[in-house]
Enzyme design. Structure first.
Site, PDB file in Angstrom:
ATOM      1  N   ASN A  65      -7.355   2.051   9.785  1.00  0.00           N
ATOM      2  CA  ASN A  65      -6.027   2.159  10.397  1.00  0.00           C
ATOM      3  C   ASN A  65      -6.238   2.056  11.894  1.00  0.00           C
ATOM      4  OD1 ASN A  65      -5.056   2.634   7.851  1.00  0.00           O
ATOM      5  ND2 ASN A  65      -4.573   4.796   8.202  1.00  0.00           N
ATOM      6  N   GLU A  88      -7.590   8.575   6.180  1.00  0.00           N
ATOM      7  CA  GLU A  88      -7.880   9.239   7.452  1.00  0.00           C
ATOM      8  C   GLU A  88      -8.342  10.694   7.345  1.00  0.00           C
ATOM      9  OE1 GLU A  88      -4.686   8.772  10.256  1.00  0.00           O
ATOM     10  OE2 GLU A  88      -5.002   6.631  10.402  1.00  0.00           O
ATOM     11  N   TYR A 126      -4.320   1.624  15.741  1.00  0.00           N
ATOM     12  CA  TYR A 126      -3.089   1.646  16.531  1.00  0.00           C
ATOM     13  C   TYR A 126      -3.302   1.458  18.024  1.00  0.00           C
ATOM     14  CZ  TYR A 126      -0.627   3.483  12.429  1.00  0.00           C
ATOM     15  OH  TYR A 126      -0.069   3.635  11.191  1.00  0.00           O
ATOM     16  N   HIS A 134      -3.141  10.919   0.488  1.00  0.00           N
ATOM     17  CA  HIS A 134      -2.638  10.714   1.849  1.00  0.00           C
ATOM     18  C   HIS A 134      -1.985  12.025   2.301  1.00  0.00           C
ATOM     19  CE1 HIS A 134      -1.156   7.485   4.889  1.00  0.00           C
ATOM     20  NE2 HIS A 134      -0.805   8.657   5.390  1.00  0.00           N
ATOM     21  N   ARG A 169       0.857  -1.185   0.000  1.00  0.00           N
ATOM     22  CA  ARG A 169       0.000   0.000   0.000  1.00  0.00           C
ATOM     23  C   ARG A 169       0.892   1.234   0.000  1.00  0.00           C
ATOM     24  NH1 ARG A 169      -2.249   3.293   4.643  1.00  0.00           N
ATOM     25  NH2 ARG A 169      -3.974   4.457   3.741  1.00  0.00           N
ATOM     26  N   GLU A 176      -3.467   0.011   8.019  1.00  0.00           N
ATOM     27  CA  GLU A 176      -2.311   0.381   8.840  1.00  0.00           C
ATOM     28  C   GLU A 176      -2.465  -0.206  10.234  1.00  0.00           C
ATOM     29  OE1 GLU A 176      -1.305   4.571   9.199  1.00  0.00           O
ATOM     30  OE2 GLU A 176      -1.681   4.884   7.062  1.00  0.00           O
TER      31      GLU A 176
HETATM   32  C1  GBH Z   1      -1.529   7.275  10.664  1.00  0.00           C
HETATM   33  O1  GBH Z   1      -2.274   8.174  11.448  1.00  0.00           O
HETATM   34  C2  GBH Z   1      -1.157   7.912   9.336  1.00  0.00           C
HETATM   35  O2  GBH Z   1      -2.017   7.467   8.299  1.00  0.00           O
HETATM   36  C3  GBH Z   1       0.271   7.689   8.943  1.00  0.00           C
HETATM   37  O3  GBH Z   1       0.608   8.536   7.886  1.00  0.00           O
HETATM   38  C4  GBH Z   1       1.155   7.868  10.163  1.00  0.00           C
HETATM   39  O4  GBH Z   1       2.515   7.804   9.842  1.00  0.00           O
HETATM   40  C5  GBH Z   1       0.808   6.781  11.141  1.00  0.00           C
HETATM   41  O5  GBH Z   1      -0.540   6.813  11.473  1.00  0.00           O
HETATM   42  C6  GBH Z   1       1.575   6.852  12.457  1.00  0.00           C
HETATM   43  O6  GBH Z   1       1.222   8.003  13.161  1.00  0.00           O
HETATM   44  O7  GBH Z   1       1.501  13.355  18.646  1.00  0.00           O
HETATM   45  O8  GBH Z   1      -0.202  14.862  19.312  1.00  0.00           O
HETATM   46  O9  GBH Z   1       0.906  15.176  17.203  1.00  0.00           O
HETATM   47  C7  GBH Z   1      -2.641   7.698  12.726  1.00  0.00           C
HETATM   48  C8  GBH Z   1      -3.317   8.766  13.536  1.00  0.00           C
HETATM   49  C9  GBH Z   1      -3.021  11.088  13.875  1.00  0.00           C
HETATM   50  C10 GBH Z   1      -1.826   9.570  15.212  1.00  0.00           C
HETATM   51  C11 GBH Z   1      -2.111  12.222  14.291  1.00  0.00           C
HETATM   52  C12 GBH Z   1      -0.904  10.685  15.636  1.00  0.00           C
HETATM   53  C13 GBH Z   1      -0.660  13.026  16.030  1.00  0.00           C
HETATM   54  C14 GBH Z   1      -0.812  13.220  17.513  1.00  0.00           C
HETATM   55  N1  GBH Z   1      -2.369   9.806  13.909  1.00  0.00           N
HETATM   56  N2  GBH Z   1      -1.590  11.950  15.608  1.00  0.00           N
HETATM   57  S1  GBH Z   1       0.425  14.218  18.202  1.00  0.00           S
END
Ligand code: GBH
Length: 490
Positions: free
Chosen positions: A327, A187, A329, A142, A97, A394
């Site tokens: 996605n 997202e 996490y 993206h 992807r 993801e």
């Molecule tokens: C994904 O977002 C993205 O699609 C990808 O590009 C990214 O690299 C990956 O996750 C890992 O983060 O620390 O307060 O700035 C996941 C959701 C949204 C989580 C933005 C982190 C920032 C919080 N992400 N968030 S902060």
């Protein structure tokens, strides 16, 4: 805060029988890894590429990014894409992807100027993947909007729904003979945040509770435009599938009393985009409409901050999917309370979320390790949207670097086991999984300080060698045997 209680309740074992079958991936299940254009490509001004909003942010506001890093070179995948394909091949990945940089294809954002050298780059990448037996899954968007379109106001401007359709048509025309799996947006719930703060994600526009909801409407209509245009002009011949990738953050009620608050959290988080597309009823979730309308009124707005969808638009958006991309996490603990400025989406939502300090940490402040929440989130989607085909686009873990990434290995194996329970025990229709990420890359506002790759990249080495971490070796074993190795059983 009674976090201990929450953890205790959750750790209670389910009826999972740790048998071989339950640890195996079903036939046809797609396994692979993921990346995104701005995070890996570099070549920010190479061969006619136009400027995008992340080029602008990193060049004009270096202080917004940890250590003032940029994606100017990143992993240099624009030149080293063959190295990426080699690692995918080594891992036994079936799918890759990646996303396409809009401004590399259309430097001005619109389709009167098509940058053929940008088209050539993606042709080389796609052909190399296919030559190696790896199927591409392509994200159309993206987060790297051409700056020219931001100059028109960016996503809050509904006219972008048309520009996105025209951009997508160029992609289908040029790559659709070989690309069969498309993701319209990655997202939107996160990138709409680019319109909520003047120090945040690109384009860093401070219009919380307004610009972000305007973005939602544009994105939903753009998504539906792309879906219908593909059906009309390409589907019969190209026979591809189209989905959208949304962000899952599980919300676990602190106590059963907070169940409704977490439900509301899911509707503001996932439902804002999923309800219009994946339910038979369509439109925004009613709780979102009611609360934003009501707060708008209380705040003195004559017109609600939530731009409504007409009944024509509701019908036009409804059902525009072949699969649900998620996605996933981490998780939150949810309780009652109102936070966020006036106005803001947080305030409209009216749920407080925190993380249990007992959950294991990563290098990212927001990412704690909560494997059981993955199974719950998958079940929630299956129930709410009547079992759509789900693709996990993801899932991954951050650390500060190093090849002995034991915690990442544990993260992947634990999360995959929970996903397999959702598939085998709960009957959730999950059909693919791409690990985030293939290689260490530019982690947006956190630059290169947080590493998500299963291959390590030294950003001080001009050759940017890709070195397998322990996790790459374990994923290689999993991709090749199509099951979780027995040494990872509980
Ligand atoms: C994904 O977002 C993205 O699609 C990808 O590009 C990214 O690299 C990956 O996750 C890992 O983060 O620390 O307060 O700035 C996941 C959701 C949204 C989580 C933005 C982190 C920032 C919080 N992400 N968030 S902060």
């Amino acid at each position: 805060m009674k976090f201990q209680t929450v953890c205790f309740v959750i750790i209670v074992k389910t009826g999972f029988a740790a048998g071989q079958d339950n640890l195996a991936f079903p036939d046809g299940f797609l396994l692979g890894a993921a990346t995104a254009s701005y995070q890996i490509e570099g070549g920010w001004d190479a061969d006619g590429k136009g400027v995008n909003i992340w080029d602008t942010l990193t060049h004009e506001h270096p202080v917004f990014v940890d250590d003032a890093y940029t994606g100017d070179v990143a992993d240099d995948s624009y030149h080293l894409y063959m190295e990426d394909v080699k690692q995918l091949k080594n891992m036994g990945a079936q799918v890759y992807r990646f996303s396409i940089s809009w401004a590399r294809i259309l430097p001005e954002g619109h389709d009167t100027i098509i940058n053929t050298r940008g088209i050539d780059y993606y042709n080389r990448l796609i052909n190399t993947l296919l030559d190696n037996g790896i199927e591409p899954i392509v994200s159309i968007y993206h987060w790297d909007l051409p700056q020219r379109l931001q100059d028109l106001g960016g996503w809050p401007n509904i006219v972008l729904a048309i520009y996105t359709e025209n951009y997508a048509r160029v992609l289908f025309k040029n790559f659709g003979d070989r690309v069969k799996l498309w993701i319209t947006f990655n997202e939107p719930r996160i990138f709409m945040g680019g319109y909520t703060s003047d120090t945040g994600m690109a384009p860093s526009i401070n219009t919380p509770g307004i610009g972000d909801y305007l973005t939602s409407r544009t994105v939903l209509i753009a998504h539906a435009n792309i879906y219908h245009m593909y059906e009309r002009e390409f589907k019969q011949q190209q026979k591809g599938k189209i989905g959208i990738t949304l962000t899952g953050f599980w919300c676990e009620p602190l106590t059963p009393d907070f169940t409704e608050r977490c439900e509301r959290y899911q509707q503001f988080q996932l439902g804002l985009y999923a309800h219009p597309i994946f339910t038979g009823h369509g439109d925004y979730p009613s709780v979102v409409i009611e609360r934003v309308d009501n707060n708008s009124k209380v705040e003195g707005f004559t017109t609600s901050r939530l731009p409504k969808l007409t009944s024509e638009e509701v019908n036009y958006i409804k059902g525009t999917y072949d699969f649900f991309g998620i996605n996933f996490y981490t998780a939150q603990v949810g309780l009652n309370g109102v936070v966020g400025g006036i106005p803001s989406r947080e305030r409209d939502m009216g749920t407080i979320v925190l993380q249990d300090p007992n959950w294991p940490v990563s290098a990212s402040s927001w990412l704690r390790v909560v494997p059981w929440a993955f199974r719950k989130q998958l079940n929630w989607i299956a129930k709410e949207y009547v079992n759509p085909p789900i693709c996990v686009t993801e899932n991954g873990f951050s650390d500060y670097g190093g090849l002995n990434d034991t915690n990442r290995v544990l993260y992947y194996t634990e999360y995959m086991k929970e996903m397999l329970k959702a598939i085998h025990i709960d009957g959730v229709n999950v059909c693919g999984y791409t690990a985030w990420s293939l290689i260490d890359n530019f982690e947006w506002l956190h630059g290169y300080t947080e590493r998500f790759g299963v291959y390590a990249v030294n950003f001080d080495d001009p050759g940017r060698p890709r070195i397998p971490k322990e996790s790459a070796k374990v994923l290689t074993e999993i991709f090749n045997t199509r099951k979780i190795p027995e040494r990872f059983l509980d």
